[in-house]
Every structure is written in C-alpha cells, then in structure tokens.
Design an enzyme around this catalytic site. Sequence first.
Site, short mmCIF file in Angstrom:
data_model
loop_
_atom_site.label_atom_id
_atom_site.label_comp_id
_atom_site.label_asym_id
_atom_site.label_seq_id
_atom_site.Cartn_x
_atom_site.Cartn_y
_atom_site.Cartn_z
N PHE A 146 3.93 9.45 -44.67
CA PHE A 146 5.11 8.60 -44.95
C PHE A 146 5.06 8.54 -46.37
CE2 PHE A 146 7.43 4.67 -45.74
CZ PHE A 146 8.52 4.79 -44.85
N ASP A 215 -4.51 4.44 -43.86
CA ASP A 215 -3.25 3.85 -43.93
C ASP A 215 -2.91 3.54 -42.10
OD1 ASP A 215 -0.62 3.07 -43.13
OD2 ASP A 215 0.14 3.95 -45.13
N TYR A 240 4.41 -5.54 -39.51
CA TYR A 240 5.34 -5.95 -38.91
C TYR A 240 5.88 -4.93 -37.97
CZ TYR A 240 6.78 -2.75 -43.00
OH TYR A 240 6.81 -1.83 -43.75
N LYS A 241 5.02 -3.94 -37.58
CA LYS A 241 4.86 -3.02 -36.52
C LYS A 241 4.55 -3.52 -35.13
CE LYS A 241 5.30 0.84 -39.79
NZ LYS A 241 6.90 1.22 -39.53
N ARG A 389 12.49 8.91 -32.11
CA ARG A 389 11.25 8.32 -32.28
C ARG A 389 11.38 7.16 -31.24
NH1 ARG A 389 8.22 6.12 -37.35
NH2 ARG A 389 9.96 4.46 -36.98
#
Lengths: 414, 414
Positions: A146, A215, A240-241, A389
């Site tokens: 990312f 990560d 937050y995922k 996704r």
Amino acid sequence: MSEAALDLQARAAKLDARDELRAKRAEFVLDDTVYLDGNSLGALPANVPERVADVISRQWGALRIRSWDESGWWTAPERIGDRIAPLVGAGRGQIVVGDSTSVNVFKALVAAVRIARGAGDGHPDESGGGHPDGGRDEIVVDATTFPTDGYIAQSAARLTGCRLIPVAPADVPGVLGERTAAVLLNHADYRTGRLHDLPGLTAAVHAAGALVVWDLCHTAGALPVGLDEHGVDLAVGCTYKYLNGGPGSPAYLYVRREVQDRFDSPLPGWNSHAEPFGMRPEFEAAAGAVRGRVGTPDILSMLALEAALDVWDGVEIDAVRTKSLALTDFFLRCVEAYVPEGRVEPVTPRAHAERGSQVALRCEGAGDVMKRLIEQGVVGDYRAPDVLRFGFTPLYVSFADAERAARVLARTLD
Amino acid sequence: MSEAALDLQARAAKLDARDELRAKRAEFVLDDTVYLDGNSLGALPANVPERVADVISRQWGALRIRSWDESGWWTAPERIGDRIAPLVGAGRGQIVVGDSTSVNVFKALVAAVRIARGAGDGHPDESGGGHPDGGRDEIVVDATTFPTDGYIAQSAARLTGCRLIPVAPADVPGVLGERTAAVLLNHADYRTGRLHDLPGLTAAVHAAGALVVWDLCHTAGALPVGLDEHGVDLAVGCTYKYLNGGPGSPAYLYVRREVQDRFDSPLPGWNSHAEPFGMRPEFEAAAGAVRGRVGTPDILSMLALEAALDVWDGVEIDAVRTKSLALTDFFLRCVEAYVPEGRVEPVTPRAHAERGSQVALRCEGAGDVMKRLIEQGVVGDYRAPDVLRFGFTPLYVSFADAERAARVLARTLD
C-alpha cells in the site's frame, strides 16, 4: 433461478446454520446490503453510539478535565493496546494505540534502523551523518505495498541515511545482507489479498541480523498473526478495517518486549516521557511500549474503538480464520458457477496459506462494474486499474451474503 | 461578606451585564463549577453530542464507506482548517487539521530546515550526511517551552544533522545568524501565561534568513494571532483548549502560501499525495496545505471539532481579546483585594501586550491548594513545582466566575 443457484443457496443456508460465529452478526448495525467492504471500513458495532454518547456528555461534558484520571483517558493507549494484543498473538504490555498507520510506520522503521545499528557501539547515527562501508544502511520495502508505507519508508531512509530497496516480498530473502538495517512488509497485499509468509520472512530477516516491521492492516482481526510466537520485532496496523473501530480510528504499534529498551523513537512526545507531568526539558523515555506514544491521545476516537473491541469477547481468532477461509472458498465457488467464463479472473491465491480475508477479481471495466454492484446493494470496492475487491469480515458476513454477491455480480456482467 | 467582596461582586455583575459575548455561555454545557481549566480542556459545546451521534449512526452506521465522499469525510482536514483560519488570522487554503501537536511540530520543523537550506541548491541534505561550514545547521528552540516541543525539536535536529540551541524567547534575536535554519517558539508560555512578541520575533528570524514555527496552543481562540499579517512561515496548535474540540482532538498545521511549494514533509503519507487513490509507488506531493496531511484522518474526533467550531459563528476575535484582558485584569484585582499579602505571587505579566489568557500564581503548596480549590468547585490546574494556573475562556467564563474563584482561593489560603 437456475438449478446451480438453488443448490448454492441451499448450501449457503446450511453453512450459515452451522456457523459458530453467526450470533455475532446481531452485535453490528446492518441492513439488507451485502457489505463486503469491511476491509476498508468495518461496520458499526451496535454498542458504540451509546458508549461514545457517555464519553462526550458525562466524561467530557460533566467531569471535564477530571476524566484524564477518573475516566481512564490517560492510560487508554496502552489499555486498548492490551485489548488488541490477543487478536494478533501478543502478550500484554507491547502494544500502544494512537496516531495513524503512516505515523506508526515512521516510528517503527526509524527505530528499527537505530536498533539494527546498535546503541552506543560507536556507529555514527544519522545525526553524525555519513556511514562507513559495512554499516547497516539499507531499508528493504515491499514493492507491492500500500503506497503510504513506501512513501514513509522513503522518508525514513532519507532521514537515517539509508538506501531504500523495494522488492516483491518473495524476493526479500535474496536482497538481505549485512547492510540490511530493517525490512518493512505487509502481512497481506491490499490489492490481491495474497497472504505473505510472516514466519519465514521474519526468520530470514533475523538471519541477516536485521529487524522486521510488519504492517497488519489487512490481517489483524481476520486471521491469526502470532507476533510473539514468530519473533516479530515491530508491527503496526489500523483499527478501522477488521477491528471495526470507525472511520480513521487510531492505529497501533507493537514493540516486542525484547527490543523495548532499545526503541528510540523519532517522535519522542511528552506522552512517551518517563514522567510526562514532570515537564522536564530533558527527554527520558518511559519504560515499555508506552514509549511508542507521542502526543495527547485522541480520546473520542480511541474510546469508540475500545467499545468496538467488545464484539471480540468470547471469539477465538482461529474460529474467525476458519470461517474466513470457508467464506472466501464459497464465494469463489459461487463466482465460478455463476459468472460467464473469462469475465473475471481471481487474483487472490487459491492456496489457503497464501490467502487473506478478501477476494480480488480482475475484471474489465472494474470501476463501472463496482458502481453498478453498489447500486444493487452489494458493496465492495475498486482498486485501480482493474480490480474488484470483496472483503469478508467473518463476524458479520454470512454465506448467504457471499452467494448473493456472486449472483449479483454475474447478473451485472451478463 | 466583606465590603470589598460586596463591591467586587457588584462590579462583576455590572461587567457581566455589559459583556457582549455573554450569550455564548448558553452554547456550552456548564454547571455551577467555576471552570478555569479551558486552557487545558475546553468545555463541551452543546451541539456536539447530537452531531457526533449523527456521524456515528447515520454516516458510519448506515452510509458506511460511502461517507468518505457523501458525508465529506475525505476533505474534512482542509475544510476544518479553513474554519480555524479566521481565528488565527489566516486566509483559506493554508491550514490542515490532523495528527497531534507533537507530530505537527515535527513536520513543520523538519520542513522548515529543508526550506531554509534551499531546494535543489546542492546543499547536502540529511540523506547525504554532513554539512559544510556555513550551511544552516542550527535549530533554535524556546528553552521554556512546553516540553514536547523541545523533545520533538531535539529529534528533528538529530535527524537533519542540526544542532539544537535552547534559549529564552527574549534571547532568540541574539543567537540568530547565518547558521540558523529554523526557530520554534510558543506564542504564550504554558506555565506563566506570558505572551511572546510574535511580530517582532518573526521579523528577527526572517532577517537572519531562517524560518519560524509558532506553537499557538495557548493563544488560538483566545486572542488575535495574525499569521498572514506578520508573515509567519509555519504554525501548529491544538484544538482542545480555547477551541473546545474535545479531549485530544486533532491538531492543525499552518503552511504559509508562499512556502507551500517547498514544504517537503518528513511524513509523506498517502493523504498528502497529489493523487491519493492512484496508488502510485512514487510519491508526488499534493499542491497546497494538503501536503501537510499524512494518513487517514480521524473522523469522529475531527467532526466533533467541526461541530465545536460552530460556537465561533458571529464572534470577532478582537472582542474575545478585549474580554479576556478584562477578565484577567479583574481576577488579578480580586486576588489582590482578597488574598492575604505574600501568599501568592502573580507570574503572569501585568502589561496587556505580554499577557495571554491565563493567570498563573506562584503559591507555596500549590498542588494541595489546587486540590482544595477543585473540591470547592473552582477548577484550575497545577503546574510543577509551585504554579496555580487559571485559564480564562472568554466565550463561557464570566466576571462573576472570576470573583468567586479569587474569593474561594483567599478562603482556602486563610
């Protein structure tokens, strides 16, 4: 309705009936949308609104400044870190919550370089400038990362006098050596959903005498990570995922107990001081993971996250992984059954050992296709240039959701 | 009740009746406490609970991921920055909200050093190590600063190969020279409440060819700052004091329009990229103040702050300053009238030009005295080793509050 569809719907119903996590769905605020974007923003846990209302009206509104002690605001970063710890296989006292993932990547990478160079061994640190041949002056970064991790790694390299070496995770072992200071890797690829070999890569980095930073944004809360077990040095992740902490909720930093004494933060704020209210001009780092803190913690967001973590009560991460794999297997099976040959190509590996908790499908016109899926109540997301996704959050996604998503996708592509 | 007290109470009533900001008090959640700690944590604006409830239940709970666009989450950092701008004398497009004050001090200072050294002029940057004589390799910092600024300045110096020079603000002009890269100053001293000469010091720093970073934590929302007018290069501040954003609410960063193109952040996250959703491996900084952003913005805290800023509608910062000085003058007069000679010593300057919006009193046993004041409903705070600190937030503190605080203090010391 085709026979295949009737079969798969019956199968979904059976799988849902047997799902030992199915009661968890009621702990979230959901509607009739098929929400497969929990790998971007987790759904709202039902207990959060009331908890945050109390934080605002009673803790802030009535107690005001007293809440720093009386409502436990001051110790929230390490207390909530200890709530996340079991989900990523960490013992207590090694995780603090706060700041964004990007900022934590910066702390972790610069600190890793400093540890790799050794404290007090006469190695010229960044402040002295210049590094002799043979010094550790390379940072290796996942070239498929990312982007923010790559940008921050570049900055950490620039500030510590290192060279940045971007390579695909599989090629990392080949570039490691005595000049490697630190390696920054993603546990799962944000685009393809590929799961990388955390134990193997960690061991390879250690064999080269370097430190590894993982990560965990796309794995924490979706599968077992085993930070302590695999000897990971440092790790970061967002909340937050799959942890459902809310939009932009604070990230976390894991600092392995064995390296905490040598963790020398590039962001030494007053919250990481051994005596924060001593207001002393000289910095003296606090003991433990607390030295990963920086400034005043963001209490509203942090306590929303704390409430959100209640949904994990009684949940074993192994059960989450089992359901996650079953969901993604089932979704792939439905896609194969429904979607005309050649219209989509799964880029997420079939092998369980290489799969995170999402399914990425390459698809022509993916951006438009996703828009139309969303209009029909199936929410995933689009990643440029051509990836659909779909994230599967085992706590609230059902097998019926997976079947419906594949069916709507097929109809959309037809 | 003494005659002096009756006189001062009558005077307070008169001043309150004439107070053009008195209606603002009703926009906050207050009780019968005299709250003089708004310079640490501002009181709760009454509209915040409902707004945050909507953010959580509707924006997050129902719209979920769509809110990044539809609810304006993505642009919140710069939109809210533009709400703060008029309070600190800044035009639009120069402030972004996010991260903690400490993290913003780091961005600002490292970027200031880089600008001072000049872009592309062949000066060896930190990555090259080593700086020739005559290069700008000194960071000057307020030696009396709130400690976090000093710790972060030390880290910025270490990472950029600079020497840190801590001096009292009044002595800054004497240490400036051709080696000075950047100067970090506080607009008001957190302990004494002394207001420093922002226009004069800024001009002195510029005359030396260096850049100045001002920390506005203790002045923004309490008095006019005039960032644009006085040519300040960079500034940071928190939002939980006089801006009432809530515990640990996000800080802000001001980047003067003229230096934005050269603002080279040490924390280049994906949010500061020219095309954040392009997911490109190469970093390319966004135009404008947006390049001061880093990671995903902390939405709950940020939108609580946005709601809190509504109380500033129709308020002129000059009126706030006028009331602030009247309040602190009146409080000092009451303290003189009530408190036995020699028991407290004001350390906040009498001269208006040197006074922020708090009154600090040196007092033996200050820690215990503050505890007893709080028990009696007068809330200020204690700063080691011997300071009683009383903050006056003009939007909700009344002259009657000031009189009562002084009276309770006198009784406590009697």
